[in-house]
Design a protein around this motif. Structure first.
Motif, short mmCIF file in Angstrom:
data_model
loop_
_atom_site.label_atom_id
_atom_site.label_comp_id
_atom_site.label_asym_id
_atom_site.label_seq_id
_atom_site.Cartn_x
_atom_site.Cartn_y
_atom_site.Cartn_z
N ALA A 37 -55.87 -69.97 44.03
CA ALA A 37 -55.70 -70.43 45.41
C ALA A 37 -54.46 -71.30 45.50
N ASP A 38 -53.94 -71.43 46.71
CA ASP A 38 -52.89 -72.40 46.97
C ASP A 38 -53.51 -73.80 46.95
N SER A 39 -52.93 -74.69 46.18
CA SER A 39 -53.54 -76.01 45.99
C SER A 39 -53.66 -76.79 47.28
N GLU A 63 -54.48 -72.66 40.70
CA GLU A 63 -53.16 -72.07 40.57
C GLU A 63 -52.99 -70.95 41.60
N ARG A 64 -51.86 -70.96 42.30
CA ARG A 64 -51.62 -69.99 43.37
C ARG A 64 -50.80 -68.79 42.93
N HIS A 65 -50.06 -68.91 41.81
CA HIS A 65 -49.18 -67.81 41.42
C HIS A 65 -49.98 -66.73 40.69
N PRO A 66 -49.93 -65.50 41.16
CA PRO A 66 -50.81 -64.46 40.59
C PRO A 66 -50.57 -64.20 39.11
N ILE A 67 -49.33 -64.28 38.67
CA ILE A 67 -49.05 -64.01 37.25
C ILE A 67 -49.48 -65.19 36.40
N LEU A 68 -49.19 -66.40 36.84
CA LEU A 68 -49.56 -67.57 36.04
C LEU A 68 -51.07 -67.70 35.94
N VAL A 69 -51.80 -67.47 37.04
CA VAL A 69 -53.25 -67.59 36.95
C VAL A 69 -53.82 -66.51 36.03
N THR A 70 -53.19 -65.34 35.98
CA THR A 70 -53.63 -64.29 35.07
C THR A 70 -53.38 -64.69 33.62
N LEU A 76 -53.69 -57.42 38.60
CA LEU A 76 -52.52 -57.96 39.29
C LEU A 76 -52.25 -57.21 40.59
N ALA A 77 -52.59 -55.92 40.63
CA ALA A 77 -52.46 -55.19 41.90
C ALA A 77 -53.35 -55.81 42.96
N MET A 114 -41.90 -65.09 45.82
CA MET A 114 -43.01 -64.75 44.93
C MET A 114 -42.77 -63.38 44.32
N VAL A 115 -43.01 -63.24 43.03
CA VAL A 115 -42.82 -61.97 42.34
C VAL A 115 -43.82 -60.95 42.88
N SER A 116 -43.30 -59.78 43.32
CA SER A 116 -44.18 -58.74 43.84
C SER A 116 -44.28 -57.54 42.90
N GLU A 117 -43.36 -57.45 41.94
CA GLU A 117 -43.43 -56.40 40.94
C GLU A 117 -42.82 -56.91 39.65
N ILE A 118 -43.32 -56.40 38.54
CA ILE A 118 -42.87 -56.87 37.24
C ILE A 118 -43.13 -55.79 36.19
N ARG A 119 -42.30 -55.74 35.19
CA ARG A 119 -42.50 -54.81 34.08
C ARG A 119 -43.41 -55.43 33.03
N LEU A 120 -44.11 -54.59 32.31
CA LEU A 120 -44.94 -55.02 31.19
C LEU A 120 -44.54 -54.21 29.96
N PHE A 121 -44.06 -54.88 28.93
CA PHE A 121 -43.64 -54.23 27.69
C PHE A 121 -44.80 -54.25 26.69
N ALA A 122 -45.15 -53.09 26.19
CA ALA A 122 -46.24 -53.01 25.20
C ALA A 122 -46.22 -51.65 24.52
#
Length: 265
Positions: free
Chosen positions: A160-162, A126-133, A24-25, A1-9
Motif C-alpha cells: 500500500a501507499d504509506s 511498501e507501495r512499490h510493486p517490485i520492492l514489496v515482491t 507482478l502482473a 513507476m516501473v511498468s515493465e521489467i526484464r527478468l534474467f534467469a
C-alpha cells in the motif's frame, strides 16, 4: 513507476518465473523473462539496465553490474549482537515494551527485522510493486531459517501507499504504539569530498528503483498522519540532516552517523 521489467534467469527456474510474472502482473508490472545460460558478474556488467534476476539465492534486483536484494539472512550476525541496551533504535522505539509498530518506509526491511527480533510486532508498508515482491521473497526465505523464523512471523507486509495507509488508520481511529519513518534522503554530491562516501551499492539500486521522474519521496507527508495515530513517531535521519518536514522533535537519540528524532503524542 516501473511498468515493465526484464527478468534474467536460466531455464531451471521456469516455474518460479511464472509465479513472479503472474504476481507482478497483478501489481501492474509486466515481466519479460530473458532466458540465459549463466548469471554471473560478467553477464551483469554486459546488461547494466535495471532488471530482476532469479538464481539459487532467490529474487534480486540488478543494475550497472550490481545486485541487490533484502538480504535478511545476511543480517543474522547483527541480530545476534543486538540487545535492547546496545541499540539506539531499541531505546527510541521502546522495544522493551514489545510495541505494535508500523514501519511506513520499508526500504530493504533490515530495521524492521531488527525491531521484530527485539520483540516488536511490525507492520511493514511498501507501495512499490517490485520492492514489496522482493520483501515478500526475503520473508519467505526467512521463515525457513531456524534463527529467523520466529522473527519473520512478527512481520506483516502490506502492499500500500504509506500515506494512504496511515490516513486510513486515522479515519478508522486505529491507533498503534509506534510509527517508524526512515525516508529516503538525497544522495551526497558525488563530486564532493571523498570522505562523504557514496551511498552503499544496495542503496544506489534502491534509489534507481524508487526514483519517480527524478523526484525522490522524502517522506514529509507521512509525519502528520503518523502523529495522529501513534503514541510516538520515530524518524531516522543522517546525524546533521534537517528535521523531517521542518518539525522540531520532542527528543533525540544521537549516533555516530545517524540520529533518531522522536515525536510524542
Amino acid at each position: 513507476m516501473v511498468s515493465e521489467i526484464r527478468l534474467f534467469a536460466t531455464a531451471q527456474y521456469a516455474a518460479q518465473i511464472q509465479f513472479y510474472q503472474e504476481l507482478l502482473a497483478s501489481r501492474g508490472v509486466t515481466v519479460e523473462w530473458v532466458e540465459i545460460e549463466q548469471l554471473n558478474a560478467r553477464f551483469l556488467r554486459q546488461h547494466p539496465e535495471l532488471a530482476l534476476c532469479l538464481d539459487q539465492d532467490g529474487l534480486w534486483l540488478s543494475a550497472e553490474g550490481m545486485k541487490m536484494q533484502p538480504d535478511w539472512r545476511g543480517e543474522i550476525s547483527r541480530l545476534k549482537r543486538a540487545s535492547l541496551k546496545s541499540e539506539l533504535l531499541a531505546r527510541a522505539c521502546q522495544l522493551a515494551e514489545k510495541p505494535k509498530l508500523i514501519d511506513a518506509t520499508a526500504g530493504l526491511g533490515h530495521d524492521s527485522l531488527l525491531m521484530a527480533h527485539l520483540g516488536a510486532e511490525v507492520i511493514l508498508v511498501e507501495r512499490h510493486p517490485i520492492l514489496v515482491t522482493l520483501l515478500e521473497a526475503a520473508k519467505a526465505q526467512a521463515t525457513l531459517d531456524p534463527f529467523l523464523a520466529d522473527t519473520a512471523e512478527r512481520i506483516s507486509l502490506v502492499y500500500a501507499d504509506s500515506q494512504d495507509y496511515l490516513e486510513q488508520r486515522v479515519r478508522e481511529q486505529q491507533e498503534v504504539d509506534v510509527v517508524y519513518l526512515d525516508p529516503m534522503f538525497p544522495q551526497r554530491d558525488q563530486n564532493s569530498n571523498k570522505k562523504q562516501a557514496l551511498v552503499k551499492k544496495q542503496m544506489q539500486l534502491l534509489h534507481l528503483l524508487l526514483a519517480d521522474d527524478g523526484q525522490m519521496d522524502l517522506g514529509e507527508q507521512l509525519l502528520a498522519p503518523a502523529r495522529q495515530i501513534a503514541k510516538r513517531v520515530v524518524v531516522k535521519r543522517p546525524r546533521l540532516a534537517v528535521h523531517l518536514d521542518d518539525v522540531t522533535p520532542d527528543h533525540q537519540w544521537l549516533g555516530d552517523a545517524c540520529r533518531f528524532d522522536a515525536y510524542f503524542k
